[in-house]
Design a protein around this motif. Structure first.
Motif, mmCIF file in Angstrom:
data_model
loop_
_atom_site.group_PDB
_atom_site.id
_atom_site.type_symbol
_atom_site.label_atom_id
_atom_site.label_comp_id
_atom_site.label_asym_id
_atom_site.label_seq_id
_atom_site.Cartn_x
_atom_site.Cartn_y
_atom_site.Cartn_z
ATOM 1 N N GLU A 159 0.839 -1.186 0.000
ATOM 2 C CA GLU A 159 0.000 0.000 0.000
ATOM 3 C C GLU A 159 0.878 1.241 0.000
ATOM 4 O O GLU A 159 2.079 1.175 0.204
ATOM 5 N N GLY A 160 0.274 2.392 -0.235
ATOM 6 C CA GLY A 160 1.034 3.630 -0.296
ATOM 7 C C GLY A 160 1.564 3.888 -1.693
ATOM 8 O O GLY A 160 1.172 3.230 -2.661
ATOM 9 N N LEU A 161 2.466 4.849 -1.792
ATOM 10 C CA LEU A 161 3.057 5.181 -3.087
ATOM 11 C C LEU A 161 3.922 4.037 -3.600
ATOM 12 O O LEU A 161 4.503 3.282 -2.822
ATOM 13 N N LYS A 162 4.000 3.898 -4.908
ATOM 14 C CA LYS A 162 4.808 2.840 -5.502
ATOM 15 C C LYS A 162 6.272 3.022 -5.114
ATOM 16 O O LYS A 162 6.793 4.140 -5.059
ATOM 17 N N SER A 163 6.931 1.894 -4.815
ATOM 18 C CA SER A 163 8.303 1.961 -4.346
ATOM 19 C C SER A 163 9.056 0.707 -4.722
ATOM 20 O O SER A 163 8.462 -0.347 -4.971
ATOM 21 N N SER A 164 10.383 0.813 -4.757
ATOM 22 C CA SER A 164 11.234 -0.342 -5.036
ATOM 23 C C SER A 164 11.802 -0.926 -3.744
ATOM 24 O O SER A 164 12.718 -1.742 -3.776
ATOM 25 N N LEU A 165 11.253 -0.499 -2.608
ATOM 26 C CA LEU A 165 11.723 -1.011 -1.324
ATOM 27 C C LEU A 165 11.485 -2.511 -1.230
ATOM 28 O O LEU A 165 10.542 -3.050 -1.819
ATOM 29 N N SER A 166 12.319 -3.195 -0.463
ATOM 30 C CA SER A 166 12.178 -4.636 -0.307
ATOM 31 C C SER A 166 10.934 -4.972 0.508
ATOM 32 O O SER A 166 10.403 -4.125 1.245
ATOM 33 N N ARG A 167 10.497 -6.216 0.387
ATOM 34 C CA ARG A 167 9.321 -6.680 1.142
ATOM 35 C C ARG A 167 9.563 -6.528 2.650
ATOM 36 O O ARG A 167 8.679 -6.082 3.380
ATOM 37 N N THR A 168 10.756 -6.866 3.090
ATOM 38 C CA THR A 168 11.093 -6.769 4.508
ATOM 39 C C THR A 168 10.972 -5.338 5.003
ATOM 40 O O THR A 168 10.374 -5.068 6.052
ATOM 41 N N THR A 169 11.540 -4.404 4.253
ATOM 42 C CA THR A 169 11.494 -2.990 4.644
ATOM 43 C C THR A 169 10.063 -2.497 4.730
ATOM 44 O O THR A 169 9.687 -1.783 5.669
ATOM 45 N N MET A 170 9.231 -2.884 3.787
ATOM 46 C CA MET A 170 7.841 -2.420 3.792
ATOM 47 C C MET A 170 7.027 -3.065 4.911
ATOM 48 O O MET A 170 6.094 -2.456 5.432
ATOM 49 N N MET A 171 7.396 -4.285 5.318
ATOM 50 C CA MET A 171 6.722 -4.907 6.463
ATOM 51 C C MET A 171 7.056 -4.161 7.750
ATOM 52 O O MET A 171 6.194 -3.927 8.597
ATOM 53 N N VAL A 172 8.324 -3.760 7.882
ATOM 54 C CA VAL A 172 8.737 -2.991 9.052
ATOM 55 C C VAL A 172 8.053 -1.618 9.046
ATOM 56 O O VAL A 172 7.609 -1.122 10.079
ATOM 57 N N LEU A 173 7.947 -1.006 7.867
ATOM 58 C CA LEU A 173 7.288 0.296 7.755
ATOM 59 C C LEU A 173 5.811 0.221 8.147
ATOM 60 O O LEU A 173 5.263 1.172 8.694
ATOM 61 N N ALA A 174 5.179 -0.923 7.854
ATOM 62 C CA ALA A 174 3.767 -1.090 8.211
ATOM 63 C C ALA A 174 3.583 -1.020 9.719
ATOM 64 O O ALA A 174 2.654 -0.376 10.227
ATOM 65 N N VAL A 175 4.485 -1.681 10.459
ATOM 66 C CA VAL A 175 4.405 -1.647 11.918
ATOM 67 C C VAL A 175 4.790 -0.270 12.436
ATOM 68 O O VAL A 175 4.161 0.275 13.347
ATOM 69 N N THR A 176 5.831 0.308 11.844
ATOM 70 C CA THR A 176 6.284 1.639 12.255
ATOM 71 C C THR A 176 5.165 2.665 12.083
ATOM 72 O O THR A 176 4.983 3.553 12.919
ATOM 73 N N LEU A 177 4.398 2.530 10.995
ATOM 74 C CA LEU A 177 3.314 3.459 10.694
ATOM 75 C C LEU A 177 2.307 3.534 11.832
ATOM 76 O O LEU A 177 1.897 4.617 12.244
ATOM 77 N N HIS A 178 1.924 2.367 12.373
ATOM 78 C CA HIS A 178 0.919 2.442 13.430
ATOM 79 C C HIS A 178 1.526 2.604 14.816
ATOM 80 O O HIS A 178 0.793 2.682 15.808
ATOM 81 N N ASN A 179 2.863 2.691 14.898
ATOM 82 C CA ASN A 179 3.497 3.040 16.166
ATOM 83 C C ASN A 179 3.561 4.562 16.359
ATOM 84 O O ASN A 179 3.748 5.046 17.469
ATOM 85 N N ILE A 180 3.413 5.310 15.267
ATOM 86 C CA ILE A 180 3.473 6.775 15.350
ATOM 87 C C ILE A 180 2.417 7.340 16.303
ATOM 88 O O ILE A 180 2.747 8.111 17.212
#
Length: 262
Positions: free
Chosen positions: A104-125
């Motif tokens: 989800e979000g803007l298209k990116s070339s980030l790895s699957r792992t990085t985006m999974m961590v970002l998903a958790v980080t997003l709702h920790n804000i």
């Protein structure tokens, strides 16, 4: 214990919860079962909903008692701003929810792992902001937020962060990441919480006059996370009843903490 130490522990306790959960990668050989993950997700959801109500929305309305029957207005406005803020972040930040195939979000070339961590980080804000807002109110001394009430919120978030840490680190290990890196990824996903809390506390002089709006803002952001991400994960496939029971347990525990410590 002086106020500085109370704030220090209040800010750091949620991060400790995430780190301890992430450390499960060192002690468990297999990934968490679907049933366990649903139970942990349901528990986290219950804690967040209860924290949003007892630690944030109700205090927000209490801070606006001078408005009489219109005391709900700041809480309602702040709540909606929190919802829209998380909706915006959800639309912009590239992230991948657990078990999802499409990011989800803007298209990116980030790895699957990085985006999974970002998903958790997003709702920790919003969780970090919630702790920061409550402690800013406590430090100001001008609003009725006790050290116990602020600690209850920090403990509640730490408790629900424990399963979140495990839920992010264990799948990363299963995907081939080393235990050390999986632990670090899980722990770092929670680092945004103390950072967000400290920034919020640092702006206390600006925050306190707008406290009713900011308390409910944090509540709206947390509720967005629960409804958009956690409840769908809890309700998908089998063992959904386990998630519901654990939701009720998490809700009850957070309610008890807030009343007992507040």
């Amino acid at each position: 214990m002086d106020n500085t130490m109370k704030v220090f522990w209040g800010v750091i306790i949620p991060f400790i919860g995430t780190s301890l959960g992430s450390a499960m990668v060192f002690f468990m050989k297999k990934n968490l079962s679907d049933k366990v993950q649903k139970a942990l997700t349901g528990f986290a959801s219950g804690v967040m909903v209860a924290a949003s109500i007892w630690s944030l929305i109700i205090p927000a309305m209490e801070q606006s008692e001078s408005m009489g029957k219109l005391s709900f207005i700041p809480a309602a406005i702040g709540f909606w701003i929190g919802i829209l803020f998380l909706l915006l972040l959800d639309s912009i930040i590239p992230h991948l929810h657990m078990y999802a195939d499409t990011a989800e979000g803007l298209k990116s070339s980030l790895s699957r792992t990085t985006m999974m961590v970002l998903a958790v980080t997003l709702h920790n804000i919003p969780e970090g902001m919630a702790v920061g807002v409550v402690y800013a109110g406590f430090l100001s001394g001008s609003v009725e937020i006790s050290a116990g009430g602020a600690l209850a919120l920090a403990l509640g978030i730490a408790i629900q962060n424990f399963p979140e840490g495990a839920i992010i680190s264990m799948p990363l290990r299963t995907e081939g990441m080393s235990k050390g890196k999986a632990f670090m990824a899980g722990a770092l996903s929670g680092a945004v919480e103390p950072l967000g809390a400290l920034v919020t506390i640092a702006a206390a002089s600006v925050i306190v006059p707008a406290l009713p709006y900011l308390l409910s803002f944090a509540a709206g952001a947390m509720m967005y996370v629960v409804v958009e991400e956690l409840i769908p994960e809890m309700s998908e496939g089998k063992h959904t009843n386990v998630g519901v029971v654990m939701f009720a347990l998490g809700f009850t525990l957070m309610m008890i903490l807030d009343v007992a410590l507040g």
